[in-house]
Design an enzyme around this catalytic site. Structure first.
Site, PDB file in Angstrom:
ATOM      1  N   ASN A  67       0.863  -1.179   0.000  1.00  0.00           N
ATOM      2  CA  ASN A  67       0.000   0.000   0.000  1.00  0.00           C
ATOM      3  C   ASN A  67       0.902   1.232   0.000  1.00  0.00           C
ATOM      4  OD1 ASN A  67      -1.814   2.041   0.494  1.00  0.00           O
ATOM      5  ND2 ASN A  67      -2.177   1.479   2.643  1.00  0.00           N
ATOM      6  N   TRP A  68       0.993   1.868  -1.153  1.00  0.00           N
ATOM      7  CA  TRP A  68       1.906   3.016  -1.272  1.00  0.00           C
ATOM      8  C   TRP A  68       1.337   4.267  -0.609  1.00  0.00           C
ATOM      9  CZ3 TRP A  68       4.093   2.952  -7.015  1.00  0.00           C
ATOM     10  CH2 TRP A  68       4.805   1.764  -7.213  1.00  0.00           C
ATOM     11  N   LYS A  69       0.084   4.214  -0.217  1.00  0.00           N
ATOM     12  CA  LYS A  69      -0.588   5.386   0.364  1.00  0.00           C
ATOM     13  C   LYS A  69      -0.421   6.601  -0.570  1.00  0.00           C
ATOM     14  CE  LYS A  69       0.528   3.555   4.885  1.00  0.00           C
ATOM     15  NZ  LYS A  69       0.146   3.646   6.279  1.00  0.00           N
ATOM     16  N   HIS A  88      -9.484   0.883   4.963  1.00  0.00           N
ATOM     17  CA  HIS A  88      -8.203   1.127   5.645  1.00  0.00           C
ATOM     18  C   HIS A  88      -8.451   2.094   6.814  1.00  0.00           C
ATOM     19  CE1 HIS A  88      -4.123   2.437   6.448  1.00  0.00           C
ATOM     20  NE2 HIS A  88      -3.707   1.372   5.777  1.00  0.00           N
ATOM     21  N   GLU A 123      -6.884   4.542   7.841  1.00  0.00           N
ATOM     22  CA  GLU A 123      -6.674   5.955   7.513  1.00  0.00           C
ATOM     23  C   GLU A 123      -7.915   6.530   6.826  1.00  0.00           C
ATOM     24  OE1 GLU A 123      -2.899   5.439   5.536  1.00  0.00           O
ATOM     25  OE2 GLU A 123      -1.993   4.949   7.473  1.00  0.00           O
ATOM     26  N   GLU A 174      -5.208  -5.125  10.746  1.00  0.00           N
ATOM     27  CA  GLU A 174      -4.207  -4.069  10.902  1.00  0.00           C
ATOM     28  C   GLU A 174      -4.486  -3.285  12.183  1.00  0.00           C
ATOM     29  OE1 GLU A 174      -2.379  -2.899   6.860  1.00  0.00           O
ATOM     30  OE2 GLU A 174      -4.134  -1.670   7.206  1.00  0.00           O
ATOM     31  N   GLY A 202       2.558   2.305  10.751  1.00  0.00           N
ATOM     32  CA  GLY A 202       3.513   3.395  10.603  1.00  0.00           C
ATOM     33  C   GLY A 202       4.246   3.779  11.878  1.00  0.00           C
ATOM     34  N   SER A 218       3.508  -2.045  10.353  1.00  0.00           N
ATOM     35  CA  SER A 218       4.963  -2.009  10.567  1.00  0.00           C
ATOM     36  C   SER A 218       5.675  -3.305  10.189  1.00  0.00           C
ATOM     37  CB  SER A 218       5.282  -1.608  12.017  1.00  0.00           C
ATOM     38  OG  SER A 218       4.853  -0.284  12.260  1.00  0.00           O
ATOM     39  N   GLY A 221       2.731  -1.087   4.295  1.00  0.00           N
ATOM     40  CA  GLY A 221       2.707   0.328   3.933  1.00  0.00           C
ATOM     41  C   GLY A 221       4.100   0.845   3.653  1.00  0.00           C
ATOM     42  N   GLY A 222       4.712   1.487   4.645  1.00  0.00           N
ATOM     43  CA  GLY A 222       5.993   2.168   4.458  1.00  0.00           C
ATOM     44  C   GLY A 222       7.061   1.328   3.775  1.00  0.00           C
TER      45      GLY A 222
HETATM   46  C1  PEP Z   1      -0.759   0.118   5.911  1.00  0.00           C
HETATM   47  O1  PEP Z   1      -0.793   1.270   5.514  1.00  0.00           O
HETATM   48  O2  PEP Z   1      -1.668  -0.669   5.589  1.00  0.00           O
HETATM   49  C2  PEP Z   1       0.339  -0.287   6.773  1.00  0.00           C
HETATM   50  C3  PEP Z   1       0.309  -1.478   7.301  1.00  0.00           C
HETATM   51  O3  PEP Z   1       1.340   0.629   6.970  1.00  0.00           O
HETATM   52  P1  PEP Z   1       2.801   0.353   7.612  1.00  0.00           P
HETATM   53  O4  PEP Z   1       3.308  -0.938   7.026  1.00  0.00           O
HETATM   54  O5  PEP Z   1       3.604   1.523   7.220  1.00  0.00           O
HETATM   55  O6  PEP Z   1       2.597   0.217   9.081  1.00  0.00           O
END
Ligand code: PEP
Length: 252
Positions: free
Chosen positions: A10-12, A98, A100, A168, A174, A212, A233-234
């Protein structure tokens, strides 16, 4: 039979035309050259970068996903993107619910469910996200919250073949913090048991862990019983680290 392992990035709200092309092309080259039994892999860039990414991953086993869709097929919804257009752009998956989006856009379980239904109607596999906040976990309510989110967000026609659920925990996204393997195992069991109400195929459902995940902790998290992959994500913005996560996916 357990689900085929699945790693989704997930590049957000990150990337440009040139960085998206470079990252997707790097991953596609690794996938084409790999001799490993690869998991299913999806990249979910921001919607304006879908076309660039689909070109870069052509001829590789990597698939395309999106980060959100509207519940309606078309119409007066300025700024939104329909699941049907995403399918038309080459997407196979779309993330819905998600945390967010639940936080930034006030998306409720019923909104998430409507989006997941639209995804199914458009021929996409929704990746339905659920997870508790830190306050909910500290109050001992994590399982209840996640049970309610799964029950409220899952379309009636969901099967293990047409949906994916991502657990999640919001406090892990993050932050560099992750639940213990025992907590991940317990929460994935909650998700699977809730999905199983009225369904016979829960053993086949793909449940991803997200929060994470990095190259350095992927092997531990992905080895947990009931974890079928990761929503990343990141770390999905770094080809080397994302590829380490892909390589750590269960081989089955
Ligand atoms: C996400 O955005 O779904 C996520 C899991 O982010 P991160 O891996 O950065 O915690």
């Amino acid at each position: 039979m357990a689900a085929m392992p699945f790693i989704a990035g997930n590049w957000k709200m990150n990337g440009t035309l040139s960085s998206a092309k470079a990252l997707a092309a790097d991953l596609a080259a690794r996938a084409r050259a790999s001799t490993l039994k690869l998991p299913r892999i999806a990249l979910c860039p921001p919607a304006p970068l879908l076309a660039e990414v689909t070109t870069a991953i052509a001829g590789s086993p990597i698939t395309l996903g999106a980060q959100d869709c509207h519940a309606k097929e078309k119409g007066a919804h300025t700024g939104d993107v329909s699941a049907w257009l995403l399918a038309n752009m080459g997407c196979k998956f779309v993330i819905v619910g998600h945390s967010e989006r639940r936080a930034d856009h006030g998306e409720t379980d019923s909104v998430v469910k409507a989006k997941a239904e639209a995804a199914l109607a458009a021929g996409l596999t929704p990746i339905i996200c659920v997870g508790e906040t830190e306050a909910e976990r500290n109050a001992g309510k994590a399982a209840d919250v996640v049970r309610a989110q799964v029950a409220g967000s899952l379309p009636g026609q969901a099967t293990a073949a047409n949906v994916v659920i991502a657990y999640e925990p919001v406090w892990a996204i993050g932050t560099g913090r992750t639940p213990t393997p025992d907590d991940v195992k317990a929460m994935h069991a909650v998700v699977r048991q809730t999905y199983a109400q009225g369904r016979a195929d829960s053993a086949d459902l793909a449940i991803l862990y997200g929060g994470s995940v990095k190259g350095s902790n992927a092997a531990t998290l992905l080895a947990v019983q009931g974890v079928d992959g990761a929503l990343v994500g990141g770390a999905s913005l770094d080809a080397v680290d994302f590829w380490k996560i892909i390589e750590a996916a269960p081989k089955r």
